[in-house]
Design a protein around this motif. Structure first.
Motif, PDB file in Angstrom:
ATOM      1  N   LYS A  79      50.065  35.726  34.746  1.00  0.00           N
ATOM      2  CA  LYS A  79      49.055  35.196  35.670  1.00  0.00           C
ATOM      3  C   LYS A  79      48.975  36.053  36.930  1.00  0.00           C
ATOM      4  CE  LYS A  79      46.003  32.299  37.154  1.00  0.00           C
ATOM      5  NZ  LYS A  79      44.640  32.570  36.742  1.00  0.00           N
ATOM      6  N   GLU A  80      50.137  36.522  37.421  1.00  0.00           N
ATOM      7  CA  GLU A  80      50.130  37.377  38.613  1.00  0.00           C
ATOM      8  C   GLU A  80      49.383  38.684  38.333  1.00  0.00           C
ATOM      9  OE1 GLU A  80      52.990  39.587  41.875  1.00  0.00           O
ATOM     10  OE2 GLU A  80      53.910  38.800  40.058  1.00  0.00           O
ATOM     11  N   ARG A  81      49.629  39.291  37.165  1.00  0.00           N
ATOM     12  CA  ARG A  81      48.903  40.517  36.801  1.00  0.00           C
ATOM     13  C   ARG A  81      47.405  40.265  36.823  1.00  0.00           C
ATOM     14  NH1 ARG A  81      51.657  42.322  31.297  1.00  0.00           N
ATOM     15  NH2 ARG A  81      49.977  40.993  30.627  1.00  0.00           N
ATOM     16  N   HIS A  82      47.002  39.149  36.218  1.00  0.00           N
ATOM     17  CA  HIS A  82      45.581  38.806  36.161  1.00  0.00           C
ATOM     18  C   HIS A  82      45.018  38.659  37.577  1.00  0.00           C
ATOM     19  CE1 HIS A  82      41.969  36.928  34.333  1.00  0.00           C
ATOM     20  NE2 HIS A  82      41.907  36.359  35.521  1.00  0.00           N
ATOM     21  N   THR A  83      45.729  37.955  38.427  1.00  0.00           N
ATOM     22  CA  THR A  83      45.266  37.710  39.792  1.00  0.00           C
ATOM     23  C   THR A  83      45.157  39.011  40.584  1.00  0.00           C
ATOM     24  OG1 THR A  83      46.237  35.500  39.756  1.00  0.00           O
ATOM     25  CG2 THR A  83      45.777  36.442  41.932  1.00  0.00           C
ATOM     26  N   VAL A  84      46.152  39.891  40.443  1.00  0.00           N
ATOM     27  CA  VAL A  84      46.118  41.184  41.140  1.00  0.00           C
ATOM     28  C   VAL A  84      44.876  41.964  40.727  1.00  0.00           C
ATOM     29  CG1 VAL A  84      47.228  43.465  41.254  1.00  0.00           C
ATOM     30  CG2 VAL A  84      48.597  41.395  41.553  1.00  0.00           C
ATOM     31  N   LEU A  85      44.626  42.015  39.430  1.00  0.00           N
ATOM     32  CA  LEU A  85      43.473  42.771  38.938  1.00  0.00           C
ATOM     33  C   LEU A  85      42.155  42.141  39.379  1.00  0.00           C
ATOM     34  CD1 LEU A  85      44.873  43.591  35.419  1.00  0.00           C
ATOM     35  CD2 LEU A  85      44.351  45.238  37.220  1.00  0.00           C
ATOM     36  N   GLU A  86      42.085  40.832  39.297  1.00  0.00           N
ATOM     37  CA  GLU A  86      40.864  40.140  39.714  1.00  0.00           C
ATOM     38  C   GLU A  86      40.606  40.346  41.211  1.00  0.00           C
ATOM     39  OE1 GLU A  86      38.735  35.902  38.665  1.00  0.00           O
ATOM     40  OE2 GLU A  86      40.892  36.087  38.386  1.00  0.00           O
ATOM     41  N   ASP A  87      41.652  40.246  42.024  1.00  0.00           N
ATOM     42  CA  ASP A  87      41.507  40.463  43.465  1.00  0.00           C
ATOM     43  C   ASP A  87      41.052  41.895  43.755  1.00  0.00           C
ATOM     44  OD1 ASP A  87      42.336  37.871  43.902  1.00  0.00           O
ATOM     45  OD2 ASP A  87      44.336  38.419  44.624  1.00  0.00           O
ATOM     46  N   PHE A  88      41.633  42.853  43.043  1.00  0.00           N
ATOM     47  CA  PHE A  88      41.255  44.248  43.255  1.00  0.00           C
ATOM     48  C   PHE A  88      39.789  44.476  42.883  1.00  0.00           C
ATOM     49  CE2 PHE A  88      40.787  48.668  41.884  1.00  0.00           C
ATOM     50  CZ  PHE A  88      41.186  49.313  43.044  1.00  0.00           C
ATOM     51  N   LEU A  89      39.375  43.921  41.752  1.00  0.00           N
ATOM     52  CA  LEU A  89      37.980  44.082  41.323  1.00  0.00           C
ATOM     53  C   LEU A  89      37.030  43.398  42.295  1.00  0.00           C
ATOM     54  CD1 LEU A  89      38.474  43.641  37.483  1.00  0.00           C
ATOM     55  CD2 LEU A  89      37.964  45.764  38.708  1.00  0.00           C
ATOM     56  N   ASN A  90      37.426  42.249  42.819  1.00  0.00           N
ATOM     57  CA  ASN A  90      36.608  41.574  43.833  1.00  0.00           C
ATOM     58  C   ASN A  90      36.514  42.417  45.100  1.00  0.00           C
ATOM     59  OD1 ASN A  90      35.865  39.220  42.403  1.00  0.00           O
ATOM     60  ND2 ASN A  90      37.835  38.283  42.849  1.00  0.00           N
ATOM     61  N   LEU A  91      37.609  43.074  45.472  1.00  0.00           N
ATOM     62  CA  LEU A  91      37.612  43.968  46.628  1.00  0.00           C
ATOM     63  C   LEU A  91      36.585  45.082  46.451  1.00  0.00           C
ATOM     64  CD1 LEU A  91      39.043  44.878  49.297  1.00  0.00           C
ATOM     65  CD2 LEU A  91      40.610  46.173  47.849  1.00  0.00           C
ATOM     66  N   LEU A  92      36.432  45.555  45.220  1.00  0.00           N
ATOM     67  CA  LEU A  92      35.452  46.611  44.938  1.00  0.00           C
ATOM     68  C   LEU A  92      34.015  46.093  44.904  1.00  0.00           C
ATOM     69  CD1 LEU A  92      37.235  48.644  42.121  1.00  0.00           C
ATOM     70  CD2 LEU A  92      37.093  49.170  44.548  1.00  0.00           C
ATOM     71  N   GLY A  93      33.852  44.778  44.975  1.00  0.00           N
ATOM     72  CA  GLY A  93      32.514  44.209  44.970  1.00  0.00           C
ATOM     73  C   GLY A  93      32.028  43.781  43.598  1.00  0.00           C
ATOM     74  N   VAL A  94      32.935  43.754  42.627  1.00  0.00           N
ATOM     75  CA  VAL A  94      32.566  43.283  41.292  1.00  0.00           C
ATOM     76  C   VAL A  94      32.363  41.773  41.378  1.00  0.00           C
ATOM     77  CG1 VAL A  94      33.390  43.053  38.905  1.00  0.00           C
ATOM     78  CG2 VAL A  94      33.870  45.145  40.192  1.00  0.00           C
ATOM     79  N   GLY A  95      31.335  41.266  40.733  1.00  0.00           N
ATOM     80  CA  GLY A  95      31.059  39.830  40.754  1.00  0.00           C
ATOM     81  C   GLY A  95      32.217  39.018  40.196  1.00  0.00           C
ATOM     82  N   TYR A 130      41.188  49.453  59.984  1.00  0.00           N
ATOM     83  CA  TYR A 130      39.864  50.029  59.742  1.00  0.00           C
ATOM     84  C   TYR A 130      39.353  49.748  58.325  1.00  0.00           C
ATOM     85  CZ  TYR A 130      41.313  52.378  63.976  1.00  0.00           C
ATOM     86  OH  TYR A 130      41.769  52.636  65.238  1.00  0.00           O
ATOM     87  N   ALA A 131      39.961  48.797  57.678  1.00  0.00           N
ATOM     88  CA  ALA A 131      39.607  48.500  56.286  1.00  0.00           C
ATOM     89  C   ALA A 131      38.143  48.093  56.143  1.00  0.00           C
ATOM     90  CB  ALA A 131      40.512  47.415  55.719  1.00  0.00           C
ATOM     91  N   SER A 132      37.642  47.293  57.057  1.00  0.00           N
ATOM     92  CA  SER A 132      36.255  46.826  56.917  1.00  0.00           C
ATOM     93  C   SER A 132      35.278  47.999  57.031  1.00  0.00           C
ATOM     94  CB  SER A 132      35.921  45.740  57.938  1.00  0.00           C
ATOM     95  OG  SER A 132      36.008  46.245  59.244  1.00  0.00           O
ATOM     96  N   GLN A 133      35.566  48.960  57.919  1.00  0.00           N
ATOM     97  CA  GLN A 133      34.708  50.141  58.036  1.00  0.00           C
ATOM     98  C   GLN A 133      34.778  50.975  56.746  1.00  0.00           C
ATOM     99  OE1 GLN A 133      36.753  51.479  61.544  1.00  0.00           O
ATOM    100  NE2 GLN A 133      34.913  51.195  62.811  1.00  0.00           N
ATOM    101  N   PHE A 134      35.978  51.132  56.231  1.00  0.00           N
ATOM    102  CA  PHE A 134      36.171  51.871  54.985  1.00  0.00           C
ATOM    103  C   PHE A 134      35.386  51.217  53.855  1.00  0.00           C
ATOM    104  CE2 PHE A 134      38.461  52.356  50.978  1.00  0.00           C
ATOM    105  CZ  PHE A 134      38.542  53.737  50.862  1.00  0.00           C
ATOM    106  N   MET A 135      35.505  49.890  53.737  1.00  0.00           N
ATOM    107  CA  MET A 135      34.817  49.190  52.654  1.00  0.00           C
ATOM    108  C   MET A 135      33.302  49.214  52.846  1.00  0.00           C
ATOM    109  SD  MET A 135      37.128  48.638  50.506  1.00  0.00           S
ATOM    110  CE  MET A 135      36.084  47.847  49.307  1.00  0.00           C
ATOM    111  N   ASP A 136      32.830  49.114  54.077  1.00  0.00           N
ATOM    112  CA  ASP A 136      31.391  49.221  54.333  1.00  0.00           C
ATOM    113  C   ASP A 136      30.875  50.580  53.877  1.00  0.00           C
ATOM    114  OD1 ASP A 136      31.340  46.675  55.387  1.00  0.00           O
ATOM    115  OD2 ASP A 136      31.302  47.336  57.489  1.00  0.00           O
ATOM    116  N   ALA A 137      31.641  51.630  54.184  1.00  0.00           N
ATOM    117  CA  ALA A 137      31.247  52.978  53.763  1.00  0.00           C
ATOM    118  C   ALA A 137      31.265  53.081  52.232  1.00  0.00           C
ATOM    119  CB  ALA A 137      32.171  54.025  54.379  1.00  0.00           C
ATOM    120  N   PHE A 138      32.269  52.478  51.607  1.00  0.00           N
ATOM    121  CA  PHE A 138      32.335  52.502  50.141  1.00  0.00           C
ATOM    122  C   PHE A 138      31.139  51.775  49.533  1.00  0.00           C
ATOM    123  CE2 PHE A 138      33.376  50.162  46.258  1.00  0.00           C
ATOM    124  CZ  PHE A 138      33.503  51.243  45.396  1.00  0.00           C
ATOM    125  N   TYR A 139      30.830  50.581  50.034  1.00  0.00           N
ATOM    126  CA  TYR A 139      29.699  49.815  49.494  1.00  0.00           C
ATOM    127  C   TYR A 139      28.392  50.591  49.669  1.00  0.00           C
ATOM    128  CZ  TYR A 139      32.962  45.855  49.381  1.00  0.00           C
ATOM    129  OH  TYR A 139      34.036  45.035  49.144  1.00  0.00           O
TER     130      TYR A 139
END
Length: 151
Positions: A79-95, A130-139
């Motif tokens: 379950k932890e593996r699943h959660t880590v992956l799901e959180d990471f994908l959500n961070l990338l903006g995946v639905g 500066y994570a929010s700036q980094f993610m804004d630039a990525f998006y």
């Protein structure tokens, strides 16, 4: 992150489902596993018997299924593996729905070290000033195929 014994994808899915059912409903029943995984009850019984032989669940016919302490540890790690992956994908903006499905597929094939690195990156992004700036630039890059214009 705990090392998980080598289990098939199907067995991992059963364990993760049983863990979630015990956590959410307080009990694990064949019909609930059947519905959650969209499989027939005889398939669930076969899988539960296999897990029982492996010492990961205790099961008696027509009774509640219980995760053993080792089964609970393995299920929590899955379950932890699943959660880590799901959180990471959500961070990338995946639905959310796609992230859940993709995490389910990925959790069975990625190495422990890869998942640990993804987890560290996600944690870093939560604390980096500066994570929010980094993610804004990525998006922006993801959407437009180029870096945003500097201000």
């Amino acid at each position: 992150m705990k090392t998980i014994p080598r289990l098939s994808q199907s067995v991992e899915d059963y364990l993760e489902t049983m863990y979630c059912l015990s956590r959410d409903k307080g009990e694990i029943k064949v019909k609930d596993i059947s519905q959650a995984l969209n499989v027939k009850p005889p398939s669930v019984v076969e899988a539960v018997q296999k897990l029982s032989q492996m010492g990961l669940v205790s099961y008696q016919r027509y009774r509640e299924i219980k995760l053993t302490p080792e089964g609970r540890q393995v299920a929590e790690a899955i379950k932890e593996r699943h959660t880590v992956l799901e959180d990471f994908l959500n961070l990338l903006g995946v639905g959310v729905e796609v992230a859940g499905d993709d995490a389910c597929a990925m959790e069975h094939v990625l190495s422990k070290s890869t998942i640990c690195n993804l987890k560290s990156f996600a944690e870093f992004m939560e604390i980096y000033p500066y994570a929010s700036q980094f993610m804004d630039a990525f998006y922006h890059y993801h959407q437009h195929g180029k870096l945003p214009e500097e201000k």
